[in-house]
Design an enzyme around this catalytic site. Sequence first.
Site, PDB file in Angstrom:
ATOM      1  N   HIS A 105     -12.850  -4.309   3.869  1.00 31.41           N
ATOM      2  CA  HIS A 105     -11.387  -4.408   3.942  1.00 31.41           C
ATOM      3  C   HIS A 105     -10.822  -3.867   5.257  1.00 31.41           C
ATOM      4  CE1 HIS A 105      -7.291  -3.822   1.718  1.00 31.41           C
ATOM      5  NE2 HIS A 105      -7.124  -3.978   3.012  1.00 31.41           N
TER       6      HIS A 105
ATOM      7  N   GLU B  20       0.818  -1.216   0.000  1.00 33.04           N
ATOM      8  CA  GLU B  20       0.000   0.000   0.000  1.00 33.04           C
ATOM      9  C   GLU B  20       0.852   1.267   0.000  1.00 33.04           C
ATOM     10  OE1 GLU B  20      -3.057  -0.276  -0.622  1.00 33.04           O
ATOM     11  OE2 GLU B  20      -3.829  -2.133   0.257  1.00 33.04           O
TER      12      GLU B  20
ATOM     13  N   HIS C  46      -2.978   1.734   8.515  1.00 34.90           N
ATOM     14  CA  HIS C  46      -4.041   0.943   7.895  1.00 34.90           C
ATOM     15  C   HIS C  46      -4.173  -0.377   8.637  1.00 34.90           C
ATOM     16  CE1 HIS C  46      -6.394  -1.392   5.152  1.00 34.90           C
ATOM     17  NE2 HIS C  46      -5.382  -2.173   4.813  1.00 34.90           N
TER      18      HIS C  46
ATOM     19  N   GLU D  88     -17.758   9.782  22.997  1.00 33.41           N
ATOM     20  CA  GLU D  88     -16.447  10.343  22.680  1.00 33.41           C
ATOM     21  C   GLU D  88     -16.221  10.548  21.171  1.00 33.41           C
ATOM     22  OE1 GLU D  88     -13.314  11.080  24.568  1.00 33.41           O
ATOM     23  OE2 GLU D  88     -15.033  11.577  25.801  1.00 33.41           O
TER      24      GLU D  88
ATOM     25  N   HIS E 207      -7.217  -3.811   9.864  1.00 34.15           N
ATOM     26  CA  HIS E 207      -8.394  -4.602   9.476  1.00 34.15           C
ATOM     27  C   HIS E 207      -9.261  -4.937  10.695  1.00 34.15           C
ATOM     28  CE1 HIS E 207      -5.869  -6.457   5.883  1.00 34.15           C
ATOM     29  NE2 HIS E 207      -6.076  -5.165   5.740  1.00 34.15           N
TER      30      HIS E 207
HETATM   31  O1  2HA Z   1      -1.858  -7.149   3.669  1.00 33.67           O
HETATM   32  O2  2HA Z   1      -3.515  -4.871   4.440  1.00 33.67           O
HETATM   33  O3  2HA Z   1      -4.238  -3.711   2.185  1.00 33.67           O
HETATM   34  C1  2HA Z   1      -1.575  -5.811   3.609  1.00 33.67           C
HETATM   35  C2  2HA Z   1      -2.834  -5.079   3.476  1.00 33.67           C
HETATM   36  C3  2HA Z   1      -3.201  -4.604   2.146  1.00 33.67           C
HETATM   37 ZN    ZN Z   2      -5.410  -4.096   4.093  1.00 35.53          ZN
END
Ligand code: 2HA
Ligand code: ZN
Length: 277
Positions: free
Chosen positions: A211, A116, A140, A170, A142
């Site tokens: 995602h 990314e 980033h 909050e 998940h």
């Molecule tokens: O695995 O999260 O978006 C890496 C990621 C790709």
């Molecule tokens: Zn990801």
Amino acid sequence: MKVTEASFVKSFCKLADDGFRLGFHERNGGNLSYRIREEEIAEIRDQLSFDRPFTAIGTEVPTLADTYFMVTGTGQYFQNVLEKPAETCGIIQIDGTGTQYRTVWGFSTGGRPTSELPSHLMNHAVKMAATGGKHRVIYHCHPANIIAMTFVLPMDDAVFTKELWESMTECPVVFPQGVGVIPWMVPGGKDIAVATSEKMKKYDVAVWAHHGIFCSGDTFDATFGLAHTVEKSAEIYVKVRSMTDKKTQTITRDDFIELAKAFGFTLSQEIMAAMKE
Ligand code: 2HA
Ligand code: ZN
């Protein structure tokens, strides 16, 4: 100074470990980047090597020319970052045109930056401009509950923001600008990078449907705290929806206005206007 002794490196690795422990990073999921300060680079410069060739970033970030980033590696597990920072992470230098990078430290077993990287760098460029250089961290991850919400709610910034704000008091305090939502896209390329950076002009959080989330902040604590807050609120939303289709009571639009007055912050007028409809 050894790179692993630098305080930004310690904070970087701690965030990765905190995220792993909260279940935000199955396998090699997620990625993290930090725009390193000049004085932080000066402290470790003698540990960096400048002999590797430059590689195309896959997008253009001219305002980031000649800057340095610490980034997690592609295929690396957040689980291993604290124990093996030089293997799982690297420091990269952006070239003078903002189109190429090279590794100057780390990726010791031959790795390279996160898949990314285009999204991270484009978002650093956008947030650097939008915050007068304050924002330095892009994260980033998940988290399960915010991902679950993207199967249920329409892909609408105001709808997501309203539900997240309502789920925990909050939230409007922590993200008064709201969150942006991006429909499902192929990860890792320029298209998702461009779509995300459009949202990040307005927001510090972009939700990637089915995602995960993308967060920006000035410090490691603030950026991680933002992701954690969004996910906690999403968890409450999922619990409420699991119990009932209809809330018996909630935090109202007027309550948000009162909250903003009491805490002295400004709520996104766009989101507030959309909530009226
Ligand atoms: O695995 O999260 O978006 C890496 C990621 C790709
Ligand atoms: Zn990801």
